[in-house]
Enzyme design. Structure first.
Site, PDB file in Angstrom:
ATOM      1  CD  GLU A 210       1.087   2.076 -15.217  1.00  0.00           C
ATOM      2  OE1 GLU A 210       0.404   1.042 -15.289  1.00  0.00           O
ATOM      3  OE2 GLU A 210       2.071   2.205 -14.459  1.00  0.00           O
TER       4      GLU A 210
ATOM      5  CD  GLU B 104       3.061  -4.600 -16.623  1.00  0.00           C
ATOM      6  OE1 GLU B 104       1.972  -4.803 -17.196  1.00  0.00           O
ATOM      7  OE2 GLU B 104       3.220  -3.717 -15.767  1.00  0.00           O
TER       8      GLU B 104
HETATM    9  C1  RAM Z   1       3.668  -0.847 -12.977  1.00  0.00           C
HETATM   10  C2  RAM Z   1       4.379  -1.057 -14.281  1.00  0.00           C
HETATM   11  C3  RAM Z   1       5.580  -0.161 -14.420  1.00  0.00           C
HETATM   12  C4  RAM Z   1       6.458  -0.322 -13.212  1.00  0.00           C
HETATM   13  C5  RAM Z   1       5.682   0.000 -11.973  1.00  0.00           C
HETATM   14  C6  RAM Z   1       6.472  -0.156 -10.705  1.00  0.00           C
HETATM   15  O1  RAM Z   1       2.901   0.294 -13.053  1.00  0.00           O
HETATM   16  O2  RAM Z   1       4.792  -2.385 -14.342  1.00  0.00           O
HETATM   17  O3  RAM Z   1       6.237  -0.476 -15.592  1.00  0.00           O
HETATM   18  O4  RAM Z   1       7.589   0.497 -13.290  1.00  0.00           O
HETATM   19  O5  RAM Z   1       4.538  -0.794 -11.893  1.00  0.00           O
END
Ligand code: RAM
Length: 903
Positions: A485, A761
């Site tokens: 990502e 996260e």
């Molecule tokens: C995921 C990750 C990212 C967030 C988005 C909406 O890809 O958690 O950090 O901003 O979602």
């Protein structure tokens, strides 16, 4: 009146910066801003005037000839970001400058000289051609997991006379490594900074005067893929933006003593090959290096390149060429492995002791063709092998094939990994820890804050934050450095960017990011959730795009930088109008996307809560945020003299607040909507809640946290941004402190207890489904770091004198917190704040010259306060203002203070 000492204060000038950078090269700002810092003994030093000289040569400056600009004596107390007002600057000009200041305490001598140089300001200044090769080679593959080898370019040229000045201008997409006569130019890595190359393309400038020799020279460049050649083309075509094959533009300007110039430019007289040692380089999948394919001497003169190809003239990237104005990415520190153990025959696991971002540099000795493979992960499985499920399909594998013979040293150059553990296989001979070094790679931003308290959990979380934030700076703030990502998601950095600014000097990086965001705006006005928009996410919500406005506000408050507001105001306004027109119905903003992203869910394996009592209504969030954006825009409009806009924003805010309270406020329960902390906190903190209801709403927040949430955090990315300050400002700093120091689930301390060395996260990052569960995200920090500095360390910028020209200092007093020791390098100089609670309260403070402070000292009464052993009322540079509850408030000029108070 603040008074100074009677004798001259020995004023010195230091840290001269142009556009807040030290001696920047090739900038493309036509009115760059100059900054300096004053130091001197004594208190309350205030600048009263300055004088600046800018010259076109060092000799002229030394002779006090400001041929570009002689400002004369200007009455002003401004010492940061004073705009250049001299002769129009031409492309390539070298500018030498110095400054002298007048203060209430004497005059300084001229500062030591500093320098900046101007880049290529006009498209016509570029004579070079874009070169590259517009297809892959037989050993490449352009597929779901693309593989593209690095491209090597070279050219020899003759320099006929003695060189006076030589400057290299280069844009290498996605990344490059430039060499002159075999020497690596610059001390950075992973340049060029990532942008949406269809909108803007950065170039870098290097002074190579010392590197161009009279006679024959070789200039050489390697191109890696970076974000230009997309890592996952034809993977999710609608989602991923593609740019094309790597390409370069290079212009070497050699100026001779007699004044004539020689240009060496990229064109089809160069030679190129892709059949070199870097066989593939892909940020997600890793770099493969085959040392048997090395090209000895390829970047020096005399190399036989007759078998190499003629490069193609490539299509010109549509993006405008702009100078790189933020700090480059560098290897910023190194880590030694903490542990190296054999998991099974031939497979070794190495522990770096820290979740870090960068790569491993290795030493190895073996046979030609032996192949060492390194794989990376953040954590381990129970059996001690790498846990890679949360990396999704990123392969994160580097390989090094040996050329054989003597000891070889290698590290990749066009990738980075987020990892703590490394699996090593195929290593010939016996492994030693000393054969490996972790090189930590991030934007070269100075660490400007230091922070320590009496609480070990807070200290550990702070350390984890440092590592998380540093590792996720990659020419833009990315969400995570390890899985497939690594995207610049706006929402992750909203209030977080303010917290980060207390740790890192991130002004230029975030100013660059605002440009990326602006470039990503659609003609209709939409702002995406990811910018540069490498991933196509235009979901039209308020919270992620709102970061655009929040960061402009941050840059103003923390750095006193008004230009981002001036530059982006029209686009911000356009976005708000777009959202209003498209989604506002009866003053309610009807569109949201992410809700309060990542609240603690009801069961441990979940990523997102399904239980509706934990989640917050999207329309409530969107409408509250719209109101908040108007509040900031109203301030910006006033700053820019746009009174009509300010009035319109004001009027709209009132209507929105009314509609919001009517729709979401329950007069019976005195709560908003379903009563989550976020549902109540947003309207309260954003002043949507009518004054008369505030107490009740706040009491309900407290009730919810202390009962249902068991004194723990229950907010996600949105609520957490306002929580610590909200609880503190409404009178419950103790509850904020409790949440900040919890060690059990859910809390930041829990992550640390579970061995995290960065921030997760998810609150339940140790148990949740791996499909979205990074171990190094910063979005859940919310306003925690802001609170650490503003409320614990008591270092806050005064809103009317931004950039810490005035420092607001008011520490919270709460049981359990016994000392805080912090410092922060503001644009004016260092602020120190060290307090301790004992029998008495002692507080040592340093305020930089040309700044002042408003200091609130915990005290029963003003009589019990001393400074430097004397009654505070008699202290030089101090003025008592008032008692404010349990605090005595003083105005202070610059200097060092030692307070003691009976409290
Ligand atoms: C995921 C990750 C990212 C967030 C988005 C909406 O890809 O958690 O950090 O901003 O979602």
């Amino acid at each position: 009146m603040l008074t100074g000492y009677a004798f001259a204060a020995d004023i010195q000038l230091q840290n001269l910066r142009c556009e807040m950078l030290f001696n920047p090269q090739g900038i493309d700002v036509t009115a760059p801003r100059l900054s300096w810092q004053l130091t001197g003994s004594g208190r309350n030093i205030q600048q009263t005037a300055y004088e600046i000289l800018v010259a076109s040569s060092a000799a002229k400056l030394a002779a006090n000839q400001g041929d570009l600009w002689t400002s004369g004596k200007v009455s002003s107390n401004e010492s940061i970001m004073v705009a250049y007002k001299g002769k129009a600057l031409k492309s390539g000009t070298a500018c030498y400058w110095k400054v002298k200041v007048y203060t209430n305490n004497g005059v300084s001598s001229w500062s030591a000289p500093a320098k900046w140089s101007v880049g290529l300001l006009n498209a016509a200044d570029w004579k070079a051609k874009w070169i590259g090769y517009e297809k892959g080679f037989p050993w490449d593959s352009i597929a779901k997991f693309s593989r593209l080898s690095a491209r090597y370019f070279r050219k020899e040229f003759t320099s006929a006379a003695k060189v006076k000045r030589a400057t290299a201008y280069i844009s290498g997409l996605g990344h490059y490594e430039l060499y002159l006569n075999g020497k690596y130019i610059g001390n950075e890595v992973l340049t060029q900074m990532p942008t949406d190359y269809n909108k803007s393309v950065q170039y870098s400038t290097y002074d190579v005067t010392a590197d161009v020799k009279q006679g024959k020279n070789a200039i050489a460049n390697v191109l890696g893929n970076g974000r230009y050649f997309t890592m996952r083309p034809i993977y999710k075509p609608k989602k991923v933006k593609e740019f094309g094959f790597p390409k370069m533009l290079l212009q070497l300007d050699v100026e001779y003593e007699d004044g004539h110039h020689q240009l060496v430019i990229s064109d089809q007289t160069w030679r190129m090959t892709a059949d070199g040692p870097i066989r593939t380089n892909n940020e997600y999948d890793g770099e493969e290096y085959d040392a048997t394919k090395e090209l000895p001497g390829w970047n020096k003169i005399g190399f036989n390149d007759t078998k190499w190809l003629k490069p193609q003239l490539t299509p010109v990237p549509t993006g405008k060429l702009v100078a790189q104005m933020s700090e480059p990415i560098k290897v910023m520190q190194t880590l030694k492995p903490q542990k190296l153990a054999e998991l099974k025959p031939g497979t070794w696991i190495m522990d770096m002791g820290q979740n870090m971002t960068g790569w491993i540099k290795l030493k190895v000795k073996g046979k030609r063709g032996d192949k060492v493979t390194l794989r990376f992960a953040e954590t381990l499985e129970k059996d001690g092998s790498l846990y890679t499920a949360n990396l999704r399909d990123a392969k994160v594998t580097d390989t090094y094939a040996l050329k054989g013979g003597a000891e070889e040293t290698w590290h990749p150059v066009f990738v980075f990994h987020g990892f703590r553990y490394v699996e090593i296989t195929g290593y010939p001979g016996k492994l030693k820890e000393s054969d490996f070094v972790g090189e930590v790679v991030y934007d070269a931003l100075a660490t400007i804050g230091e922070f320590e308290t009496s609480n070990a959990t807070i200290n550990q979380v702070y350390k984890n934050t440092w590592w998380g934030v540093a590792g996720n700076y990659k020419g833009m703030p990315i969400d995570c450095p390890q899985r497939n990502e690594r995207m610049p998601w706006l929402g992750d950095r909203a209030t977080g960017s303010l917290g980060e600014s207390f740790i890192f000097d991130n002004q230029k990086l975030y100013a660059k990011w605002l440009n990326d965001i602006e470039e990503a705006q659609t003609p209709e006005g939409a702002i995406p959730d990811v910018a540069p928009a490498y991933w196509n996410y235009y979901s039209d919500n308020m919270t992620w795009p709102g970061t655009y406005i929040l960061i402009a506000d941050m840059l103003y408050k923390q750095y006193g930088d008004v230009r981002p507001i001036e530059k982006h105001y029209p686009s911000m306004k356009k976005w708000l109008t777009y959202m209003q027109t498209k989604y506002m119905k009866d003053y309610i903003l009807t569109k949201d996307k992410y809700g309060d992203w990542c609240v603690p869910p009801e069961s441990p394996e979940l990523i997102h809560a399904k239980d509706s009592s934990r989640t917050t209504n999207g329309q409530l969030i969107a409408t509250a945020y719209y109101h908040r954006m108007l509040f900031l825009m109203k301030r910006f409009a006033k700053m820019l003299g746009k009174e009509d806009d300010a009035k319109a924003y004001s009027a709209l805010s009132l209507k929105i607040a009314d509609a919001f309270n009517t729709k979401f406020y329950n007069t019976q329960t005195q709560q908003y909507d379903n009563g989550t902390v976020t549902a109540n906190l947003l309207p309260l903190y954003f002043d949507i809640t009518p004054v008369n209801n505030r107490k009740a709403v706040f009491n309900n927040i407290v009730k919810r946290i202390t009962t249902i949430d068991n004194n723990h955090i229950a907010t996600g990315v949105i609520g957490t941004q306002w929580l610590m300050r909200g609880l503190t400002e409404y009178g419950r700093p103790d509850l904020a402190y409790r949440i900040a120091t919890n060690k059990d689930y859910p809390s930041w301390g829990y992550m640390a207890e579970r061995g995290a060395t960065t921030i997760w996260e998810l609150w339940n990052g140790d148990t949740a489904n791996p499909s979205m569960n990074s171990g190094n995200h910063v979005m859940l920090l919310g306003d925690l770091i802001v609170w650490y500095y503003q409320n614990l360390a008591a270092i806050k910028a005064g809103i009317n004198q931004p950039g810490f020209k005035q420092v607001i200092m008011k520490p919270i007093m709460t049981n359990g917190l016994d000392f805080v020791k912090a410092s922060y390098k503001t644009p004016y100089g260092i602020v120190k704040s060290e307090w301790k609670k004992d029998k008495d309260f002692t507080w040592n403070i340093t305020i930089p010259a040309n700044a002042t402070a408003l200091i609130s000292i915990p005290a029963k009464s003003v009589d019990g306060i001393t400074e430097g052993g004397k009654k505070a009322a008699e202290a030089e540079g101090l003025k008592f203002v008032k008692m404010d509850g349990d605090y005595a408030v003083y105005e202070a000029g610059s200097g060092e203070y030692k307070f003691k108070s009976v409290f």
